[in-house]
Design an enzyme around this catalytic site. Structure first.
Site, PDB file in Angstrom:
ATOM      1  N   GLU A 179       0.751  -1.349   0.154  1.00 55.24           N
ATOM      2  CA  GLU A 179      -0.111  -0.122  -0.164  1.00 55.24           C
ATOM      3  C   GLU A 179       0.828   1.129  -0.023  1.00 55.24           C
ATOM      4  OE1 GLU A 179      -3.558   1.994   2.787  1.00 55.24           O
ATOM      5  OE2 GLU A 179      -2.027   0.339   3.700  1.00 55.24           O
TER       6      GLU A 179
ATOM      7  N   LYS B 202      -9.090   3.116  -2.246  1.00 54.44           N
ATOM      8  CA  LYS B 202      -9.181   2.214  -0.992  1.00 54.44           C
ATOM      9  C   LYS B 202     -10.919   2.741  -0.464  1.00 54.44           C
ATOM     10  CE  LYS B 202      -7.203   1.325   3.649  1.00 54.44           C
ATOM     11  NZ  LYS B 202      -5.925   1.712   4.280  1.00 54.44           N
TER      12      LYS B 202
ATOM     13  N   CYS C 200      -5.600  -2.659   2.336  1.00 52.36           N
ATOM     14  CA  CYS C 200      -5.444  -2.651   3.654  1.00 52.36           C
ATOM     15  C   CYS C 200      -6.546  -3.130   4.429  1.00 52.36           C
ATOM     16  CB  CYS C 200      -4.644  -1.690   4.164  1.00 52.36           C
ATOM     17  SG  CYS C 200      -3.728  -2.136   5.795  1.00 52.36           S
TER      18      CYS C 200
ATOM     19  N   GLY D  12      -5.595 -59.404   8.659  1.00 54.57           N
ATOM     20  CA  GLY D  12      -4.856 -58.307   7.763  1.00 54.57           C
ATOM     21  C   GLY D  12      -5.452 -56.902   8.163  1.00 54.57           C
TER      22      GLY D  12
ATOM     23  N   SER E  75      -9.479 -55.497   8.836  1.00 50.24           N
ATOM     24  CA  SER E  75     -10.246 -56.024  10.014  1.00 50.24           C
ATOM     25  C   SER E  75      -9.695 -55.635  11.279  1.00 50.24           C
ATOM     26  CB  SER E  75     -10.426 -57.456   9.581  1.00 50.24           C
ATOM     27  OG  SER E  75      -9.055 -58.139   9.448  1.00 50.24           O
TER      28      SER E  75
ATOM     29  N   ASN F 101     -14.705 -66.416  -5.013  1.00 47.54           N
ATOM     30  CA  ASN F 101     -16.029 -66.052  -4.301  1.00 47.54           C
ATOM     31  C   ASN F 101     -16.787 -66.736  -3.450  1.00 47.54           C
ATOM     32  OD1 ASN F 101     -15.181 -63.465  -5.400  1.00 47.54           O
ATOM     33  ND2 ASN F 101     -16.790 -63.271  -6.934  1.00 47.54           N
TER      34      ASN F 101
ATOM     35  N   ASN G 237     -27.595 -63.220  13.498  1.00 52.63           N
ATOM     36  CA  ASN G 237     -28.831 -63.471  13.937  1.00 52.63           C
ATOM     37  C   ASN G 237     -28.950 -64.475  15.189  1.00 52.63           C
ATOM     38  OD1 ASN G 237     -29.713 -64.209  10.449  1.00 52.63           O
ATOM     39  ND2 ASN G 237     -29.570 -62.664  11.632  1.00 52.63           N
TER      40      ASN G 237
ATOM     41  N   THR H  84     -15.668 -54.291   7.102  1.00 58.37           N
ATOM     42  CA  THR H  84     -14.338 -54.086   7.455  1.00 58.37           C
ATOM     43  C   THR H  84     -13.437 -53.397   6.119  1.00 58.37           C
ATOM     44  OG1 THR H  84     -13.583 -56.304   6.787  1.00 58.37           O
ATOM     45  CG2 THR H  84     -14.044 -55.793   9.009  1.00 58.37           C
TER      46      THR H  84
ATOM     47  N   TRP I   7     -12.847 -53.649  -5.496  1.00 59.80           N
ATOM     48  CA  TRP I   7     -11.896 -54.773  -5.061  1.00 59.80           C
ATOM     49  C   TRP I   7     -12.721 -55.355  -3.662  1.00 59.80           C
ATOM     50  CZ3 TRP I   7      -8.568 -57.574  -7.463  1.00 59.80           C
ATOM     51  CH2 TRP I   7      -7.665 -58.478  -6.560  1.00 59.80           C
TER      52      TRP I   7
ATOM     53  N   TYR J 174     -19.384 -58.621  -4.184  1.00 54.30           N
ATOM     54  CA  TYR J 174     -20.646 -58.347  -4.287  1.00 54.30           C
ATOM     55  C   TYR J 174     -21.665 -59.087  -3.562  1.00 54.30           C
ATOM     56  CZ  TYR J 174     -25.040 -55.883  -5.950  1.00 54.30           C
ATOM     57  OH  TYR J 174     -26.183 -55.579  -6.147  1.00 54.30           O
TER      58      TYR J 174
ATOM     59  N   LYS K 279     -21.460 -51.836  -7.402  1.00 51.93           N
ATOM     60  CA  LYS K 279     -21.305 -52.213  -6.185  1.00 51.93           C
ATOM     61  C   LYS K 279     -21.676 -50.960  -5.057  1.00 51.93           C
ATOM     62  CE  LYS K 279     -17.721 -55.828  -7.305  1.00 51.93           C
ATOM     63  NZ  LYS K 279     -16.584 -56.245  -7.279  1.00 51.93           N
TER      64      LYS K 279
END
Length: 685
Positions: free
Chosen positions: A56, A125, A181, A376, A379, A462, A477, A486, A496, A499, A642
Site C-alpha cells: 500500500e 481504498k 489494507c 489383515g 479387519s 468368491n 442372527n 471392514t 475390490w 458383491y 457395487k
C-alpha cells in the site's frame, strides 16, 4: 486449460504463478521506490509469475502523513508511476502498485494496475481507518466519495473505482480484484462481493504496521477470507524503510488459497524480498461449482454484482518450455506429512468411527457385534474401533464376537495374527474352518476343483468370500448382534470386494470412508499410543508388516500367499492419490497425472510422512499413467454397481465418501470413454 503448453508446464493444468513483493523503500522518494519496484517486477516475471502485488502506498511510502498534501510529492508519485508503466513494456507480468492519486479534487489511497506499457485501471481504498495509530481520513477520501468512474492519468483514460475486475482473456479463471489494507478488516470486505462476481484472485495492498500478535491475526484474517470466498488471496505489507517515528514494520507477505497457506515471507528482513506461489485456478473454480451455496449467495447479491466492470487484457504466458510446480503436493493427500498433524488426524478419524458405531448400537438397541477377523489390515482396524465403542458404551469387550475363518489359501501368519489380536483385544474369539462348506458348494456347482483340478477362478475365490459373509450374518442372527463391515474406501473405489453375499455387505461398515493409506497410519497410531488399552502393539506392527492379500488362491509350498493385491491392482499409494483428486475435485486424468508426477517423481525430495517406518520410493510418469488407467477403468466403468448399494457408514474426511446417499451418486452403467481419452493426453515419459 492451455493445451499449447508442454505437459510439464503448470500453465497447462489450470495453475498460475503469482507473486507478492516487499521492496525496501524511502519515505517521500517515489523515484527510488519506483526503481526498486520495477526491479522486483522483472525478477518475478523471470520466475514465471504473471501477477505481482506490492505494498500500500509503496511508491510514496505509507508514513508520509501530511506530506501527502504536498504537490511536489504527488507529482513525483505520478512520475514514479510513469516509470513503472514504462518498465512494464518489457515485462510479462501484471503489477499492482500503491500510490496517492488526485481525482475529482480529492485525494485517494489507490492501487494502480499496470501491464504491457499501459494502465489497466485504478482502484481507490474503500475503508479508511481513523482510530488508534491510523489517521487516514485526515489525508484521504474513501472510494465512495469519488464521482468519476474514469480518470485521465499519464495521458490515458483509465477505469477508476473499487468495483473493477481484471481478467486475462487467454488464461481461464485468471480474474483478480484489488482491495487495500483496511478493506479486508471490515465485516464485509469488498473482495467478498468481487469473489461472487467472479474474481478468483483477491489482491490486498497493505502497509500494516506490526504490533505483538498481529502477524497471527493477519494469518487468520487472510486464511478466513480466502476460505469463505473460495479464492486465492495475495497479501502484502510494508517493510524496511518505512518511518519508525511512531510505528514499526515487518514486511509480511502471504499467499493463501481456499484457506491453505501457500507461501509466506520472512518477516523483519533488511532487504527487498519476494514470494511466489502456484495457484490452482481450476480448483478455485471447481470448489465454487461444487459448493452450491456460493452460487446462491451470488444470486442473492445480483444487483450489487452487476455494478462490477471487467477490464480485459492478454498475458504473455511462459508456455514455450517445461515449468514444473513449485507448490508442494502431498504424496498422501489423506495423510498429513507432519507427525503432529498426522496424530491429530488419526485421533479425529478414530473418534468419528467410534462415535458412529456407538450411535448405531444405541439407536438399534443391540449390544453385540460380529466381525470377521482375517489378520489383515482392514479387519484389524475395524476390530479396534469395535473395542473402543464397547468401552464408550460401558459394555464388556466380550460382546464382540470375532471370527477368523481360514480357507484354502489362509497363511499361518495371518491366522496367527488374527488369533493373537482377538486375544489381545479381549473379545470373544472363534475359529471356523470354512473349507468343508466351500468344498460342498463347489461340488454342488460342479466346479472342477471338486474333482481335484487346480482351477482358481473367480468362482473359487468368491465361494470363500461368500461363505465367510454368510457365516457372519447367521452368527449375528443367532447372537442378536450386527455384522460390522471392514472394507475400506480404496477397495470401494476399485471394486475390490465380493458383491452381495461377500465382504461388500454388512450391517454397518466403520471403514467405508477411510482409504487404505490412512488405515495403515491409524493402526500404527493405535499401536504407538495404546488406544486399545491392552498390550496389542506387537501384533499390530506385525499386521502392518504383512503384504496385503485377499488370500483366496493357494500359494507356494513355503506358505507365501498366491495373491498380492498391489501386484494385481497397482500401488494403493497411487490409487488413493488418484481417488482424492478425482472424487474431491473432479480433476481430469491428465491433471491427476501431472500432480502425481509432481509429488512422486523424486524419492529424495522432502514432504514424506515423518517417522522411521516410512519407505521412500518414486514413480515415473509411465508408471503413473499405467496405474491411472487401471483406476479410471475400474472406478468409472466396472465398479459403480457395487457402490450403488453399500451399507451405512460414516463419512470421515473431506476427501469424500462413495456412498450413494452421500458424496457420490453415479450410474452403474457409465462408460469410461472420456476419461480414457483424456488419459491419452499424458505422454509416456
Amino acid at each position: 486449460m492451455n493445451d499449447h503448453a508442454p505437459f510439464f508446464n503448470l500453465y497447462r493444468h489450470g495453475f498460475a504463478r503469482v507473486a507478492v513483493a516487499v521492496p525496501r523503500c524511502r519515505v517521500a522518494d517515489p523515484l527510488f521506490n519506483a526503481d526498486e519496484t520495477a526491479a522486483m517486477l522483472h525478477d518475478a516475471s523471470r520466475q514465471g509469475a504473471r501477477l505481482v502485488v506490492f505494498p500500500e502506498l509503496g511508491l510514496s511510502a505509507y508514513t508520509c502523513d501530511d506530506l501527502f498534501h504536498q504537490r511536489a510529492l504527488l507529482d513525483a508519485c505520478e512520475a514514479a508511476l510513469a516509470r513503472i508503466v514504462a518498465a512494464s513494456e518489457t515485462c510479462a507480468a501484471v503489477a499492482v502498485v500503491g500510490l496517492p492519486l488526485r481525482a475529482d479534487h480529492l485525494l485517494f489511497n489507490c492501487a494502480a494496475v499496470v501491464h504491457g506499457g499501459r494502465l489497466l485501471g485504478v482502484v481507490p481504498k474503500t475503508y479508511l481507518p481513523n482510530y488508534g495509530e491510523f489517521y487516514e481520513a485526515r489525508q484521504f477520501n474513501p472510494a465512495d466519495h469519488a464521482v468519476s468512474t474514469e480518470i485521465r492519468l499519464l495521458g490515458q483514460a483509465v477505469p477508476f473505482g473499487p468495483q473493477l475486475l481484471f481478467e486475462a482473456e487467454n488464461l481461464p479463471q485468471f480474474k483478480f480484484h484489488v482491495e487495500i489494507c483496511e478493506d479486508v478488516w471490515v465485516p464485509i470486505p469488498p473482495s467478498s462481493y468481487a469473489a461472487l462476481a467472479g474474481a478468483t484472485l483477491l489482491v490486498n495492498l497493505s502497509a500494516s504496521n506490526i504490533t505483538v500478535g498481529k502477524s497471527g491475526y493477519r494469518h487468520a484474517l487472510v486464511s478466513s477470507q480466502s476460505a469463505r470466498c473460495l479464492a486465492a488471496y495475495l497479501y502484502s505489507s510494508a517493510g524496511r524503510g518505512e518511518s519508525t517515528t511512531d510505528m514499526a514494520w515487518d514486511g509480511q507477505a502471504l499467499i493463501f488459497e481456499n484457506g491453505q497457506l501457500l507461501a509466506e515471507s520472512q518477516r523483519f528482513s533488511d532487504e527487498s524480498h519476494l514470494i511466489t506461489a502456484d495457484v490452482d485456478l481450476e480448483r478455485v473454480s471447481r470448489e465454487r461449482m461444487r459448493q452450491t451455496s456460493f452460487g446462491q449467495s451470488a444470486a442473492r447479491h445480483k444487483d450489487r454484482l452487476q455494478q462490477f466492470r471487467t477490464v480485459r487484457f492478454t498475458l504473455a504466458l511462459p508456455t514455450a518450455q517445461a515449468m514444473p510446480l513449485q507448490r508442494a503436493i502431498e504424496r498422501f493427500p489423506y495423510v498429513p506429512a507432519n507427525i503432529e498433524q498426522r496424530d491429530e488426524r488419526c485421533r479425529e478419524v478414530y473418534n468419528i468411527q467410534v462415535q458412529a458405531l456407538v450411535q448405531r448400537l444405541s439407536a438399534s438397541g443391540i449390544a453385540k457385534l460380529v466381525i470377521g477377523v482375517s489378520g489383515g489390515l482392514d479387519s484389524t482396524h475395524a476390530l479396534l474401533v469395535c473395542a473402543k465403542a464397547m468401552d464408550r458404551l460401558g459394555l464388556p469387550r466380550t460382546n464382540i464376537l470375532g471370527v477368523t475363518m481360514p480357507g484354502f489359501a489362509t497363511s499361518d501368519r495371518t491366522l496367527g495374527q488374527a488369533l493373537r489380536l482377538m486375544q489381545a483385544v479381549g473379545c470373544e474369539a472363534r475359529q471356523i474352518d470354512i473349507r468343508p462348506s466351500c468344498e460342498q458348494m463347489l461340488e454342488d456347482l460342479g466346479h472342477p476343483h471338486a474333482d481335484g483340478a487346480p482351477q482358481y477362478d473367480v468362482t473359487f475365490e468368491n465361494v470363500q468370500a461368500g461363505e465367510r459373509t454368510s457365516h457372519l450374518f447367521r452368527l449375528a442372527n443367532f447372537h442378536d448382534a450386527i455384522v460390522v463391515g471392514t472394507g475400506d474406501l480404496s477397495e470401494l473405489a476399485l471394486g475390490w470386494c465380493t458383491y452381495g453375499v461377500g465382504d461388500h455387505m454388512s450391517h454397518y461398515n466403520v471403514n467405508a470412508s477411510v482409504p487404505k493409506t490412512l488405515i495403515k497410519h491409524l493402526v500404527r497410531w493405535v499401536a504407538e499410543t495404546d488406544q486399545a488399552g491392552t498390550p496389542c502393539g506387537a501384533v499390530l506392527l506385525d499386521v502392518l508388516a504383512t503384504e496385503i492379500s485377499p488370500e483366496l488362491v493357494p500359494g507356494d509350498a513355503s506358505g507365501q500367499p498366491g495373491q498380492s493385491t498391489e501386484s494385481t491392482l497397482g500401488p494403493y499409494d497411487l490409487h488413493d492419490f488418484s481417488l482424492y483428486y478425482t472424487l474431491r475435485f473432479g480433476f481430469a486424468p491428465s491433471k491427476v497425472a501431472f500432480l502425481a508426477h509432481s509429488a512422486w517423481h523424486d524419492a529424495a525430495a522432502g514432504g514424506w510422512p515423518e517417522g522411521p517406518h516410512v519407505q521412500r520410493h518414486a514413480y515415473g510418469l509411465a508408471e503413473i499413467k499405467r496405474h491411472l488407467r487401471t483406476f479410471v477403468t475400474r472406478f468409472f466403468k466396472t465398479s459403480q454397481f457395487k457402490r450403488s448399494c453399500v451399507p451405512n457408514a460414516p463419512k470421515v474426511g473431506s476427501g469424500g465418501s462413495l456412498s450413494p446417499r452421500g458424496d457420490w451418486r453415479a450410474p452403474s452403467d457409465s462408460e469410461a470413454t472420456v476419461w480414457l481419452a483424456d488419459l491419452e493426453r499424458i505422454p509416456d515419459a
